[in-house]
Scaffold this motif. Structure first.
Motif, PDB file in Angstrom:
ATOM      1  N   SER A  80      50.484  40.046  34.411  1.00  0.00           N
ATOM      2  CA  SER A  80      49.360  40.966  34.214  1.00  0.00           C
ATOM      3  C   SER A  80      49.107  41.156  32.717  1.00  0.00           C
ATOM      4  O   SER A  80      50.034  41.045  31.914  1.00  0.00           O
ATOM      5  CB  SER A  80      49.700  42.319  34.856  1.00  0.00           C
ATOM      6  N   ARG A  81      47.852  41.477  32.391  1.00  0.00           N
ATOM      7  CA  ARG A  81      47.582  41.814  30.985  1.00  0.00           C
ATOM      8  C   ARG A  81      48.212  43.147  30.626  1.00  0.00           C
ATOM      9  O   ARG A  81      48.351  43.466  29.452  1.00  0.00           O
ATOM     10  CB  ARG A  81      46.062  41.865  30.746  1.00  0.00           C
TER      11      ARG A  81
ATOM     12  N   GLY B  90      47.491  36.756  38.562  1.00  0.00           N
ATOM     13  CA  GLY B  90      46.538  37.519  39.374  1.00  0.00           C
ATOM     14  C   GLY B  90      47.280  38.395  40.376  1.00  0.00           C
ATOM     15  O   GLY B  90      46.714  38.814  41.388  1.00  0.00           O
TER      16      GLY B  90
ATOM     17  N   PRO C 182      39.624  29.719  50.411  1.00  0.00           N
ATOM     18  CA  PRO C 182      39.131  30.749  51.321  1.00  0.00           C
ATOM     19  C   PRO C 182      37.618  30.937  51.235  1.00  0.00           C
ATOM     20  O   PRO C 182      36.995  30.675  50.209  1.00  0.00           O
ATOM     21  CB  PRO C 182      39.846  32.012  50.827  1.00  0.00           C
ATOM     22  N   SER C 183      37.075  31.447  52.318  1.00  0.00           N
ATOM     23  CA  SER C 183      35.673  31.859  52.345  1.00  0.00           C
ATOM     24  C   SER C 183      35.553  33.236  51.668  1.00  0.00           C
ATOM     25  O   SER C 183      36.505  33.698  51.015  1.00  0.00           O
ATOM     26  CB  SER C 183      35.205  31.896  53.801  1.00  0.00           C
ATOM     27  N   GLY C 184      34.427  33.907  51.820  1.00  0.00           N
ATOM     28  CA  GLY C 184      34.207  35.202  51.161  1.00  0.00           C
ATOM     29  C   GLY C 184      35.239  36.245  51.588  1.00  0.00           C
ATOM     30  O   GLY C 184      35.604  36.312  52.769  1.00  0.00           O
ATOM     31  N   PHE C 185      35.682  37.054  50.628  1.00  0.00           N
ATOM     32  CA  PHE C 185      36.701  38.068  50.932  1.00  0.00           C
ATOM     33  C   PHE C 185      36.047  39.296  51.575  1.00  0.00           C
ATOM     34  O   PHE C 185      35.062  39.828  51.047  1.00  0.00           O
ATOM     35  CB  PHE C 185      37.389  38.563  49.649  1.00  0.00           C
TER      36      PHE C 185
ATOM     37  N   ASP D 230      48.141  36.655  29.747  1.00  0.00           N
ATOM     38  CA  ASP D 230      46.695  36.720  29.517  1.00  0.00           C
ATOM     39  C   ASP D 230      46.189  35.295  29.323  1.00  0.00           C
ATOM     40  O   ASP D 230      46.646  34.590  28.419  1.00  0.00           O
ATOM     41  CB  ASP D 230      46.409  37.574  28.264  1.00  0.00           C
ATOM     42  N   TRP D 231      45.255  34.871  30.181  1.00  0.00           N
ATOM     43  CA  TRP D 231      44.705  33.511  30.040  1.00  0.00           C
ATOM     44  C   TRP D 231      44.164  33.286  28.630  1.00  0.00           C
ATOM     45  O   TRP D 231      44.166  32.169  28.127  1.00  0.00           O
ATOM     46  CB  TRP D 231      43.580  33.285  31.058  1.00  0.00           C
TER      47      TRP D 231
ATOM     48  N   LEU E 225      44.649  29.359  44.013  1.00  0.00           N
ATOM     49  CA  LEU E 225      43.591  30.040  44.749  1.00  0.00           C
ATOM     50  C   LEU E 225      42.256  29.419  44.328  1.00  0.00           C
ATOM     51  O   LEU E 225      41.760  29.672  43.230  1.00  0.00           O
ATOM     52  CB  LEU E 225      43.588  31.545  44.453  1.00  0.00           C
ATOM     53  N   GLY E 226      41.735  28.551  45.185  1.00  0.00           N
ATOM     54  CA  GLY E 226      40.418  27.959  44.948  1.00  0.00           C
ATOM     55  C   GLY E 226      39.404  28.683  45.809  1.00  0.00           C
ATOM     56  O   GLY E 226      39.530  29.885  46.048  1.00  0.00           O
ATOM     57  N   SER E 227      38.407  27.947  46.285  1.00  0.00           N
ATOM     58  CA  SER E 227      37.373  28.583  47.107  1.00  0.00           C
ATOM     59  C   SER E 227      36.764  27.569  48.061  1.00  0.00           C
ATOM     60  O   SER E 227      36.604  26.391  47.723  1.00  0.00           O
ATOM     61  CB  SER E 227      36.288  29.163  46.202  1.00  0.00           C
TER      62      SER E 227
ATOM     63  N   THR F   4      48.028  41.361  40.427  1.00  0.00           N
ATOM     64  CA  THR F   4      47.553  42.733  40.648  1.00  0.00           C
ATOM     65  C   THR F   4      46.165  42.732  41.302  1.00  0.00           C
ATOM     66  O   THR F   4      45.550  43.782  41.446  1.00  0.00           O
ATOM     67  CB  THR F   4      47.467  43.502  39.304  1.00  0.00           C
ATOM     68  N   GLY F   5      45.676  41.533  41.679  1.00  0.00           N
ATOM     69  CA  GLY F   5      44.306  41.421  42.191  1.00  0.00           C
ATOM     70  C   GLY F   5      44.230  41.500  43.712  1.00  0.00           C
ATOM     71  O   GLY F   5      45.185  41.897  44.384  1.00  0.00           O
ATOM     72  N   LYS F   6      43.070  41.084  44.244  1.00  0.00           N
ATOM     73  CA  LYS F   6      42.798  41.277  45.680  1.00  0.00           C
ATOM     74  C   LYS F   6      43.780  40.517  46.565  1.00  0.00           C
ATOM     75  O   LYS F   6      44.176  41.021  47.614  1.00  0.00           O
ATOM     76  CB  LYS F   6      41.372  40.818  45.997  1.00  0.00           C
TER      77      LYS F   6
ATOM     78  N   ASN G 162      35.365  42.347  49.344  1.00  0.00           N
ATOM     79  CA  ASN G 162      34.194  42.502  48.473  1.00  0.00           C
ATOM     80  C   ASN G 162      33.376  43.749  48.832  1.00  0.00           C
ATOM     81  O   ASN G 162      32.637  44.262  47.998  1.00  0.00           O
ATOM     82  CB  ASN G 162      33.273  41.274  48.557  1.00  0.00           C
TER      83      ASN G 162
HETATM   84  N1  LIG Z   1      35.765  37.329  46.090  1.00  0.00           N
HETATM   85  C1  LIG Z   1      35.519  36.344  46.941  1.00  0.00           C
HETATM   86  O1  LIG Z   1      34.771  36.490  47.923  1.00  0.00           O
HETATM   87  C2  LIG Z   1      36.167  34.998  46.716  1.00  0.00           C
HETATM   88  C3  LIG Z   1      36.003  34.002  47.685  1.00  0.00           C
HETATM   89  C4  LIG Z   1      36.645  32.776  47.495  1.00  0.00           C
HETATM   90  C5  LIG Z   1      37.406  32.562  46.364  1.00  0.00           C
HETATM   91  N2  LIG Z   1      37.527  33.558  45.434  1.00  0.00           N
HETATM   92  C6  LIG Z   1      38.322  33.291  44.239  1.00  0.00           C
HETATM   93  O2  LIG Z   1      39.325  34.262  44.112  1.00  0.00           O
HETATM   94  C7  LIG Z   1      39.684  34.370  42.752  1.00  0.00           C
HETATM   95  C8  LIG Z   1      39.952  35.813  42.459  1.00  0.00           C
HETATM   96  O3  LIG Z   1      38.756  36.519  42.484  1.00  0.00           O
HETATM   97  P1  LIG Z   1      38.692  38.090  42.692  1.00  0.00           P
HETATM   98  O4  LIG Z   1      37.334  38.496  42.295  1.00  0.00           O
HETATM   99  O5  LIG Z   1      39.235  38.444  44.023  1.00  0.00           O
HETATM  100  O6  LIG Z   1      39.667  38.618  41.589  1.00  0.00           O
HETATM  101  P2  LIG Z   1      41.082  39.334  41.660  1.00  0.00           P
HETATM  102  O7  LIG Z   1      42.154  38.431  42.101  1.00  0.00           O
HETATM  103  O8  LIG Z   1      40.976  40.669  42.289  1.00  0.00           O
HETATM  104  O9  LIG Z   1      41.131  39.445  40.054  1.00  0.00           O
HETATM  105  C9  LIG Z   1      41.727  40.281  39.302  1.00  0.00           C
HETATM  106  C10 LIG Z   1      43.077  39.646  38.826  1.00  0.00           C
HETATM  107  O10 LIG Z   1      42.836  38.776  37.726  1.00  0.00           O
HETATM  108  C11 LIG Z   1      43.700  39.144  36.688  1.00  0.00           C
HETATM  109  N3  LIG Z   1      43.078  38.855  35.390  1.00  0.00           N
HETATM  110  C12 LIG Z   1      41.844  39.213  34.989  1.00  0.00           C
HETATM  111  N4  LIG Z   1      41.638  38.747  33.736  1.00  0.00           N
HETATM  112  C13 LIG Z   1      42.769  38.107  33.357  1.00  0.00           C
HETATM  113  C14 LIG Z   1      43.167  37.421  32.169  1.00  0.00           C
HETATM  114  N5  LIG Z   1      42.369  37.317  31.092  1.00  0.00           N
HETATM  115  N6  LIG Z   1      44.385  36.862  32.143  1.00  0.00           N
HETATM  116  C15 LIG Z   1      45.226  36.974  33.200  1.00  0.00           C
HETATM  117  N7  LIG Z   1      44.913  37.605  34.351  1.00  0.00           N
HETATM  118  C16 LIG Z   1      43.686  38.163  34.412  1.00  0.00           C
HETATM  119  C17 LIG Z   1      43.908  40.629  36.887  1.00  0.00           C
HETATM  120  O11 LIG Z   1      45.128  41.000  36.322  1.00  0.00           O
HETATM  121  P3  LIG Z   1      45.341  42.227  35.293  1.00  0.00           P
HETATM  122  O12 LIG Z   1      44.082  43.064  35.314  1.00  0.00           O
HETATM  123  O13 LIG Z   1      46.529  42.953  35.854  1.00  0.00           O
HETATM  124  O14 LIG Z   1      45.590  41.557  34.006  1.00  0.00           O
HETATM  125  C18 LIG Z   1      43.976  40.738  38.400  1.00  0.00           C
HETATM  126  O15 LIG Z   1      45.274  40.446  38.883  1.00  0.00           O
HETATM  127  C19 LIG Z   1      38.570  33.738  41.932  1.00  0.00           C
HETATM  128  O16 LIG Z   1      39.043  32.552  41.354  1.00  0.00           O
HETATM  129  C20 LIG Z   1      37.504  33.438  42.972  1.00  0.00           C
HETATM  130  O17 LIG Z   1      36.827  32.236  42.712  1.00  0.00           O
HETATM  131  C21 LIG Z   1      36.933  34.764  45.587  1.00  0.00           C
END
Ligand SMILES: NC(=O)c1ccc[n+]([C@@H]2O[C@H](COP(=O)([O-])OP(=O)(O)OC[C@H]3O[C@@H](n4cnc5c(N)ncnc54)[C@H](OP(=O)(O)O)[C@@H]3O)[C@@H](O)[C@H]2O)c1
Length: 269
Positions: A27-28, A7, A118-121, A38-39, A88-90, A9-11, A124
């Motif tokens: 990353s994919r 993850g 963590p709580s809400g990001f 890739d999961w 990274l849980g929630s 490349t994610g948030k 978002n």
């Molecule tokens: N958003 C919230 O408010 C919040 C709050 C608490 C906890 N969380 C937790 O945070 C986590 C991340 O959520 P997010 O929405 O912020 O997402 P994020 O981290 O921005 O998600 C995108 C990431 O996931 C990777 N990804 C997507 N599909 C994949 C796959 N099939 N295999 C490998 N990597 C993959 C992407 O990599 P590539 O595209 O580069 O492959 C990218 O790095 C979640 O588990 C969520 O439960 C979120």
């Protein structure tokens, strides 16, 4: 010590990769400094794990039974000599998702582990989330959470905590992470209005409507329903809390929503 950032490349992963520039980003879409991962393709696990001693684990997205995919990864990681995993849980408990508890239990069986909850990001409200889409298109935050509050946190602060736990002394336990204040969606709309100078409002919808909004993004039905139900919990006060954990680990207060909005003004415009 090689650190793998799933993850990455994610948030939370992108700011973490800036804090740990020598880390290997999974990353994919591989590229310079990025390994293919890739999961949904377990053959990518072993090459990504070569020489790795610590991993940041963002579990498969929108998956109520993550262990289906994560169990083979943890087995490969153990065989490859990975000692430390930071998950990274929630803090927000997904209704009807016991698989998430199993994931936490299995990660904690690694020789060294920590779980971030963590709580809400705050992110978002930017792009790539239905909340941000509503803001960009209609100047509105849509939720079924009413006046219920949650302890919004900046993903950059989560990344800073993760960097410490991945590279510092052996971490342990679960870390409940929030920002400095608990705010409702209407209160976030007020902060965003004040910072952007636009009139941003909260639009209250039912849990069923909110579920439909998540479903329309392509999420599996059951996961969209679980996320919709989260709003009911927020509305009832289940997420109304703040912790001092981030400040204790970072030695500084986490960012407030106002500070976050000011720093992201260009993206909010
Ligand atoms: N958003 C919230 O408010 C919040 C709050 C608490 C906890 N969380 C937790 O945070 C986590 C991340 O959520 P997010 O929405 O912020 O997402 P994020 O981290 O921005 O998600 C995108 C990431 O996931 C990777 N990804 C997507 N599909 C994949 C796959 N099939 N295999 C490998 N990597 C993959 C992407 O990599 P590539 O595209 O580069 O492959 C990218 O790095 C979640 O588990 C969520 O439960 C979120």
């Amino acid at each position: 010590m090689t650190v793998l950032l799933i993850g990455g490349t994610g948030k939370t992963g992108r700011p973490l990769s800036r804090l740990l520039p020598a880390a290997r980003v999974a990353s994919r879409n591989p590229g310079p400094g990025r390994v293919r991962f890739d999961w949904n393709d377990p053959t990518t696990f072993r090459p990504a794990l070569a020489g790795v001693r610590a991993a940041y684990l963002v579990p498969p997205l929108a998956e109520l039974e993550p262990m289906r995919l994560v169990a083979p990864f943890l087995a490969e990681a153990t065989a490859a000599g990975v000692r430390r995993v930071v998950l990274l849980g929630s803090l927000i408990v997904l209704p009807g998702a016991p698989g998430v508890d199993e994931l936490v239990r299995e990660v904690r069986r690694m020789p060294e582990s920590a779980v971030l909850r963590p709580s809400g990001f705050m992110q978002n409200v930017l792009g790539g989330h239905p909340l941000g889409d509503g803001l960009r298109e209609h100047d509105e935050l849509v939720s079924a959470a009413g006046d219920g509050r949650l302890g919004w946190i900046d993903a950059d602060d989560i990344a800073a905590v993760a960097a410490r736990l991945l590279t510092g002394p052996a971490p342990e336990g679960e870390h409940l992470l929030t920002g400095p204040e608990s705010l409702s969606y209407p209160e976030v709309a007020e902060v965003l209005s004040e910072v952007t100078g636009r009139r941003i409002r909260h639009r209250a919808v039912s849990v069923a409507e909110r579920t439909e909004i998540f479903r329309a993004t392509g999420m599996p039905d059951a996961f969209a329903a679980a996320l919709g139900a989260v709003d009911a919990g927020i509305r009832d006060g289940a997420e109304d809390c703040t912790t001092t954990t981030a400040a204790e680990i970072l030695g500084r207060p986490p960012r407030s929503f106002r500070e976050f909005a000011r720093a992201h003004l260009a993206e909010l415009a």
